[in-house]
Scaffold this motif. Structure first.
Motif, PDB file in Angstrom:
ATOM      1  N   ASP A   1      44.832 -27.048 -12.886  1.00  0.00           N
ATOM      2  CA  ASP A   1      43.754 -26.072 -12.736  1.00  0.00           C
ATOM      3  C   ASP A   1      44.261 -24.844 -11.990  1.00  0.00           C
ATOM      4  OD1 ASP A   1      41.328 -27.595 -13.761  1.00  0.00           O
ATOM      5  OD2 ASP A   1      42.108 -29.003 -12.276  1.00  0.00           O
ATOM      6  N   VAL A   2      45.109 -25.090 -10.985  1.00  0.00           N
ATOM      7  CA  VAL A   2      45.712 -24.005 -10.213  1.00  0.00           C
ATOM      8  C   VAL A   2      47.202 -24.286 -10.079  1.00  0.00           C
ATOM      9  CG1 VAL A   2      45.815 -22.837  -7.973  1.00  0.00           C
ATOM     10  CG2 VAL A   2      43.602 -23.537  -8.898  1.00  0.00           C
ATOM     11  N   VAL A   3      48.004 -23.252 -10.295  1.00  0.00           N
ATOM     12  CA  VAL A   3      49.442 -23.358 -10.073  1.00  0.00           C
ATOM     13  C   VAL A   3      49.790 -22.512  -8.853  1.00  0.00           C
ATOM     14  CG1 VAL A   3      51.750 -22.941 -11.002  1.00  0.00           C
ATOM     15  CG2 VAL A   3      49.922 -23.721 -12.519  1.00  0.00           C
ATOM     16  N   LEU A   4      50.237 -23.180  -7.798  1.00  0.00           N
ATOM     17  CA  LEU A   4      50.706 -22.488  -6.599  1.00  0.00           C
ATOM     18  C   LEU A   4      52.169 -22.106  -6.808  1.00  0.00           C
ATOM     19  CD1 LEU A   4      49.224 -24.719  -3.778  1.00  0.00           C
ATOM     20  CD2 LEU A   4      48.496 -22.417  -4.379  1.00  0.00           C
ATOM     21  N   VAL A   5      52.469 -20.840  -6.610  1.00  0.00           N
ATOM     22  CA  VAL A   5      53.818 -20.340  -6.867  1.00  0.00           C
ATOM     23  C   VAL A   5      54.398 -19.767  -5.579  1.00  0.00           C
ATOM     24  CG1 VAL A   5      55.246 -18.886  -8.345  1.00  0.00           C
ATOM     25  CG2 VAL A   5      53.028 -19.706  -9.181  1.00  0.00           C
ATOM     26  N   PRO A   6      55.259 -20.529  -4.897  1.00  0.00           N
ATOM     27  CA  PRO A   6      55.901 -19.975  -3.705  1.00  0.00           C
ATOM     28  C   PRO A   6      56.952 -18.945  -4.107  1.00  0.00           C
ATOM     29  CG  PRO A   6      56.711 -22.190  -4.130  1.00  0.00           C
ATOM     30  CD  PRO A   6      55.668 -21.916  -5.159  1.00  0.00           C
ATOM     31  N   ILE A   7      56.890 -17.769  -3.498  1.00  0.00           N
ATOM     32  CA  ILE A   7      57.873 -16.733  -3.808  1.00  0.00           C
ATOM     33  C   ILE A   7      58.433 -16.162  -2.511  1.00  0.00           C
ATOM     34  CG2 ILE A   7      57.075 -16.056  -6.105  1.00  0.00           C
ATOM     35  CD1 ILE A   7      55.384 -13.896  -4.841  1.00  0.00           C
ATOM     36  N   ILE A   8      59.739 -16.035  -2.461  1.00  0.00           N
ATOM     37  CA  ILE A   8      60.391 -15.373  -1.342  1.00  0.00           C
ATOM     38  C   ILE A   8      60.186 -13.866  -1.523  1.00  0.00           C
ATOM     39  CG2 ILE A   8      62.607 -14.996  -0.190  1.00  0.00           C
ATOM     40  CD1 ILE A   8      63.442 -17.773  -1.223  1.00  0.00           C
ATOM     41  N   PRO A   9      59.888 -13.123  -0.463  1.00  0.00           N
ATOM     42  CA  PRO A   9      59.566 -11.705  -0.619  1.00  0.00           C
ATOM     43  C   PRO A   9      60.783 -10.851  -0.976  1.00  0.00           C
ATOM     44  CG  PRO A   9      58.873 -12.502   1.551  1.00  0.00           C
ATOM     45  CD  PRO A   9      59.700 -13.561   0.935  1.00  0.00           C
ATOM     46  N   THR A  10      61.247 -11.007  -2.204  1.00  0.00           N
ATOM     47  CA  THR A  10      62.341 -10.190  -2.722  1.00  0.00           C
ATOM     48  C   THR A  10      61.965  -9.714  -4.118  1.00  0.00           C
ATOM     49  OG1 THR A  10      63.492 -12.057  -3.758  1.00  0.00           O
ATOM     50  CG2 THR A  10      64.041 -11.571  -1.461  1.00  0.00           C
ATOM     51  N   VAL A  11      62.659  -8.689  -4.594  1.00  0.00           N
ATOM     52  CA  VAL A  11      62.348  -8.099  -5.902  1.00  0.00           C
ATOM     53  C   VAL A  11      62.609  -9.102  -7.024  1.00  0.00           C
ATOM     54  CG1 VAL A  11      62.963  -6.275  -7.528  1.00  0.00           C
ATOM     55  CG2 VAL A  11      62.780  -5.769  -5.079  1.00  0.00           C
ATOM     56  N   LEU A  12      63.722  -9.805  -6.981  1.00  0.00           N
ATOM     57  CA  LEU A  12      64.044 -10.739  -8.059  1.00  0.00           C
ATOM     58  C   LEU A  12      63.064 -11.905  -8.109  1.00  0.00           C
ATOM     59  CD1 LEU A  12      67.951 -10.885  -7.976  1.00  0.00           C
ATOM     60  CD2 LEU A  12      66.483  -9.751  -9.651  1.00  0.00           C
ATOM     61  N   ALA A  13      62.606 -12.372  -6.947  1.00  0.00           N
ATOM     62  CA  ALA A  13      61.626 -13.462  -6.924  1.00  0.00           C
ATOM     63  C   ALA A  13      60.314 -13.025  -7.558  1.00  0.00           C
ATOM     64  CB  ALA A  13      61.399 -13.923  -5.489  1.00  0.00           C
ATOM     65  N   LEU A  14      59.920 -11.793  -7.307  1.00  0.00           N
ATOM     66  CA  LEU A  14      58.698 -11.275  -7.926  1.00  0.00           C
ATOM     67  C   LEU A  14      58.863 -11.139  -9.439  1.00  0.00           C
ATOM     68  CD1 LEU A  14      57.816  -8.592  -5.251  1.00  0.00           C
ATOM     69  CD2 LEU A  14      56.494 -10.641  -5.778  1.00  0.00           C
ATOM     70  N   ARG A  15      60.047 -10.791  -9.876  1.00  0.00           N
ATOM     71  CA  ARG A  15      60.313 -10.704 -11.322  1.00  0.00           C
ATOM     72  C   ARG A  15      60.142 -12.075 -11.975  1.00  0.00           C
ATOM     73  NH1 ARG A  15      64.909 -11.242 -14.583  1.00  0.00           N
ATOM     74  NH2 ARG A  15      64.834  -9.976 -16.489  1.00  0.00           N
ATOM     75  N   THR A  16      60.602 -13.123 -11.308  1.00  0.00           N
ATOM     76  CA  THR A  16      60.438 -14.478 -11.827  1.00  0.00           C
ATOM     77  C   THR A  16      58.961 -14.847 -11.937  1.00  0.00           C
ATOM     78  OG1 THR A  16      62.543 -15.152 -10.855  1.00  0.00           O
ATOM     79  CG2 THR A  16      61.019 -16.904 -11.444  1.00  0.00           C
ATOM     80  N   TYR A  17      58.184 -14.448 -10.933  1.00  0.00           N
ATOM     81  CA  TYR A  17      56.736 -14.704 -10.977  1.00  0.00           C
ATOM     82  C   TYR A  17      56.093 -13.968 -12.148  1.00  0.00           C
ATOM     83  CZ  TYR A  17      51.797 -14.356  -9.834  1.00  0.00           C
ATOM     84  OH  TYR A  17      50.427 -14.383  -9.902  1.00  0.00           O
ATOM     85  N   ASP A  18      56.495 -12.733 -12.388  1.00  0.00           N
ATOM     86  CA  ASP A  18      55.947 -11.967 -13.516  1.00  0.00           C
ATOM     87  C   ASP A  18      56.259 -12.656 -14.853  1.00  0.00           C
ATOM     88  OD1 ASP A  18      54.856 -10.030 -11.896  1.00  0.00           O
ATOM     89  OD2 ASP A  18      56.600  -8.703 -12.019  1.00  0.00           O
ATOM     90  N   GLN A  19      57.441 -13.211 -14.966  1.00  0.00           N
ATOM     91  CA  GLN A  19      57.806 -13.916 -16.192  1.00  0.00           C
ATOM     92  C   GLN A  19      56.929 -15.156 -16.399  1.00  0.00           C
ATOM     93  OE1 GLN A  19      61.971 -14.472 -15.266  1.00  0.00           O
ATOM     94  NE2 GLN A  19      62.604 -12.737 -16.538  1.00  0.00           N
ATOM     95  N   LEU A  20      56.653 -15.861 -15.309  1.00  0.00           N
ATOM     96  CA  LEU A  20      55.770 -17.023 -15.396  1.00  0.00           C
ATOM     97  C   LEU A  20      54.365 -16.606 -15.809  1.00  0.00           C
ATOM     98  CD1 LEU A  20      55.021 -20.004 -14.932  1.00  0.00           C
ATOM     99  CD2 LEU A  20      54.716 -19.445 -12.501  1.00  0.00           C
TER     100      LEU A  20
END
Length: 261
Positions: A144-163
């Motif tokens: 129902d909810v996907v928690l996505v831990p991201i380290i505050p870096t540009v590449l980590a945010l790019r991975t989140y955008d892809q997801l």
């Protein structure tokens, strides 16, 4: 029953730490809670002092030859059960594909397994391996909810955008994504900048940040959730804040707190 997945394609970003602490907080607040450790490395299973073994392994579980409730284990904490890891989970992709030759059925097999537990639990947490695979696709369809831990870096945010782009392509069973910052170090200028701006600029990104503190690493020493041995830590307060956000997303009712052990 609500299902929460702790997921990221990258490893070492705090997925297991989040799953363990939030599952504990869920149970402490009175929800009947299960944590399924889907990672063959079995870190969550280790933290709860349980042997990483499922009789019959991944194959029998996926094929329905062993009931899922037969694999459940109690933990030291009231209201919190564990479905432990097993090293055969490394073959779960193959087991899913062989047991369910049709792709759409294979992608929702874990969801059907969890349906058998719907009357036993209020909240189920899925601690996932870091991968793009049939297992992770199952997790994304089941949650129902996907928690996505991201380290505050540009590449980590790019991975989140892809997801986010991948999930947006689902025709149904589309989970809500809720990203939060993990391993945040406010001594770093880039971390401070991202922490200050991204939650305001982007939907689905929590203002809560889990700090990079050694007390979190000590979970492996204490083999217990953070609120048990460090209840006043800033990291504990951050996870409690994240749990409050999650309650709102899931719409679960919180009962009174139960004893820690």
């Amino acid at each position: 029953m609500k299902i929460v997945a702790s997921y990221n394609v990258k490893g070492g970003v705090g997925k297991t730490t989040a799953a363990v602490n939030l599952a504990y907080l869920s149970a402490r607040q009175g929800s009947r809670t299960l944590l399924w450790d889907l990672d063959p490395q079995g870190a969550a299973t280790f933290l709860f002092r349980i042997k990483p073994r499922v009789k019959g392994g991944s194959g029998k579980l996926v094929r329905g030859e062993r009931p899922i409730d037969a694999a459940l284990k109690g933990t030291d904490f009231t209201g919190l059960d564990l479905l432990p890891a097993d090293f055969t989970y490394r073959n779960m992709d193959l087991d899913l594909a062989r047991a369910h030759p049709k792709a759409k059925k294979a992608a929702r097999a874990l969801s059907r397994l969890l349906d058998d537990l719907a009357h036993d639990y209020d909240v189920v947490f899925l601690d996932t391996p870091p991968s793009l695979s049939l297992v992770s696709e199952n997790v994304l369809h089941a949650a129902d909810v996907v928690l996505v831990p991201i380290i505050p870096t540009v590449l980590a945010l790019r991975t989140y955008d892809q997801l986010a782009e991948f999930v947006a392509g689902f025709d149904r069973d589309r989970p809500a994504l809720h990203a939060f910052f993990s391993m945040a170090d406010r001594r770093k200028a880039l971390h401070r900048e991202i922490l200050a701006t991204l939650p305001r600029e982007r939907d689905g990104i929590s203002p809560t940040a889990i700090p990079a503190l050694s007390v979190i690493e000590q979970m492996a020493v204490h083999r217990a959730p953070l609120p048990v041995y460090a209840p006043r830590s800033p990291a504990t307060r951050a996870y409690q804040s994240l749990w409050t956000e999650l309650v709102g997303l899931l719409g679960v009712e919180q009962a009174g707190a139960t004893p820690q052990r």
